[in-house]
Write an enzyme that holds these catalytic residues in place. Structure first.
Site, PDB file in Angstrom:
ATOM      1  N   HIS A 136     -53.047  76.516 -17.731  1.00 48.96           N
ATOM      2  CA  HIS A 136     -52.115  75.536 -18.278  1.00 48.96           C
ATOM      3  C   HIS A 136     -50.712  76.129 -18.456  1.00 48.96           C
ATOM      4  O   HIS A 136     -49.722  75.514 -18.058  1.00 48.96           O
ATOM      5  CB  HIS A 136     -52.644  75.018 -19.626  1.00 48.96           C
ATOM      6  N   GLU A 137     -50.635  77.322 -19.020  1.00 50.99           N
ATOM      7  CA  GLU A 137     -49.314  77.933 -19.263  1.00 50.99           C
ATOM      8  C   GLU A 137     -48.613  78.300 -17.955  1.00 50.99           C
ATOM      9  O   GLU A 137     -47.412  78.085 -17.801  1.00 50.99           O
ATOM     10  CB  GLU A 137     -49.453  79.168 -20.169  1.00 50.99           C
ATOM     11  N   HIS A 140     -47.050  75.229 -16.399  1.00 49.88           N
ATOM     12  CA  HIS A 140     -45.715  74.886 -16.915  1.00 49.88           C
ATOM     13  C   HIS A 140     -44.640  75.683 -16.168  1.00 49.88           C
ATOM     14  O   HIS A 140     -43.594  75.140 -15.807  1.00 49.88           O
ATOM     15  CB  HIS A 140     -45.601  75.225 -18.406  1.00 49.88           C
ATOM     16  N   GLU A 197     -46.937  67.772 -20.358  1.00 43.86           N
ATOM     17  CA  GLU A 197     -48.247  68.264 -20.788  1.00 43.86           C
ATOM     18  C   GLU A 197     -49.357  67.769 -19.853  1.00 43.86           C
ATOM     19  O   GLU A 197     -50.242  68.529 -19.457  1.00 43.86           O
ATOM     20  CB  GLU A 197     -48.539  67.808 -22.223  1.00 43.86           C
TER      21      GLU A 197
END
Ligand SMILES: [Zn+2]
Length: 271
Positions: A136-137, A140, A197
């Site tokens: 997820h990070e 981004h 998100e």
């Protein structure tokens, strides 16, 4: 009035020329701060952060952070190459560090600079949960979400009309820190938009699945994260990543799709 209109038109022109298609999202995104400016700043800030914090080396947890980080990075490279973006990560200098800090947090800065706080490991609950966090990070960072927020702020402030922004002065570095949440400013980082998100959740699932981790674990991870917020100290990660039932439902629904994506790369069994 005339000047204002001129500025608006100039701003619009810059926006058009500065938009590039992001390979992960297929969307045109605003990138007023080019990677050639962003990455050196990112690398310098990352090094400074490491020098001011206690980096854990030589433990099995530190080894796990490196191992999972490397697998996510390889998955990103494979995915990008397969989709015609060979060399997209050429300027990346991947690095993964575990920092001794009870904060429940992790982040990835532009150019592949990752930090995991030891406080998040109990919630990660093993390698697969950590893969969900890092997927997820890293998503981004790959989708340039921080860069888009910085660019949007510059446009709002009317400083974007001259074209690309140079990150030289202290004010710009402070803006960088605010949008990437580095250093002592943990929790000060502005939250990502809900759209960003959702995007990072989907890309993150693909990355973890291609890396051989069961994407179904992502929903479980966010359930654990949410459960933690009922205590007296909600996890730092939740301040920038509000979690709710719809996020968890979305992750659950997307997990089978992520497995199908992984199958295209010959990955059919997951840990
Ligand atoms: Zn996020």
């Amino acid at each position: 009035m005339k000047l204002k209109n001129t500025l608006i038109i100039l701003g619009a022109v810059v926006l058009i020329v500065s938009c590039a298609t992001n390979p992960f999202t297929g969307k045109k995104t605003m990138a007023l701060v080019p990677n050639s400016q962003l990455f050196p700043t990112s690398f310098a800030q990352y090094d400074q952060f490491l020098s001011e914090n206690k980096v854990i080396k030589g433990t099995s947890d530190a080894a796990m952070v490196t191992r999972v980080g490397q697998k996510i990075a390889v998955a990103a490279e494979r995915w990008l190459s397969a989709n015609g973006y060979v060399g997209y990560l050429n300027d990346y200098k991947w690095e993964y560090n575990l920092v001794d800090d009870k904060a429940v947090n992790a982040w990835a800065m532009p150019g592949g600079k990752i930090v995991v706080y030891s406080g998040i490991l109990p919630i990660a609950n093993g390698e697969t949960g950590l893969a969900a966090i890092l997927g997820h990070e890293v998503a981004h960072a790959l989708a340039n979400h921080g860069q888009q927020r910085m660019s949007a702020a510059y446009v709002q402030q009317g400083v974007a009309i001259a074209g690309n922004i140079a990150i030289k002065d202290e004010q710009s570095r402070n803006a960088f820190n605010q949008y990437y949440g580095v250093g002592s400013q943990v929790g000060v980082m502005l939250p990502f938009s809900r759209a960003h998100e959702t995007e990072a959740d989907k890309i993150g699932l693909y990355l973890m699945a291609v890396a051989g981790y069961n994407p179904a674990e992502a929903a479980e991870l966010w359930k654990r994260m949410s459960a933690q917020s009922n205590g007296q100290a909600p996890p730092e990660l939740l301040s920038t990543h509000p979690s709710n039932a719809s996020r968890i439902a979305n992750l659950t629904a997307l997990a089978p799709e992520a497995k199908k994506e992984a199958a295209k790369f010959g990955v059919t069994s997951f840990k």
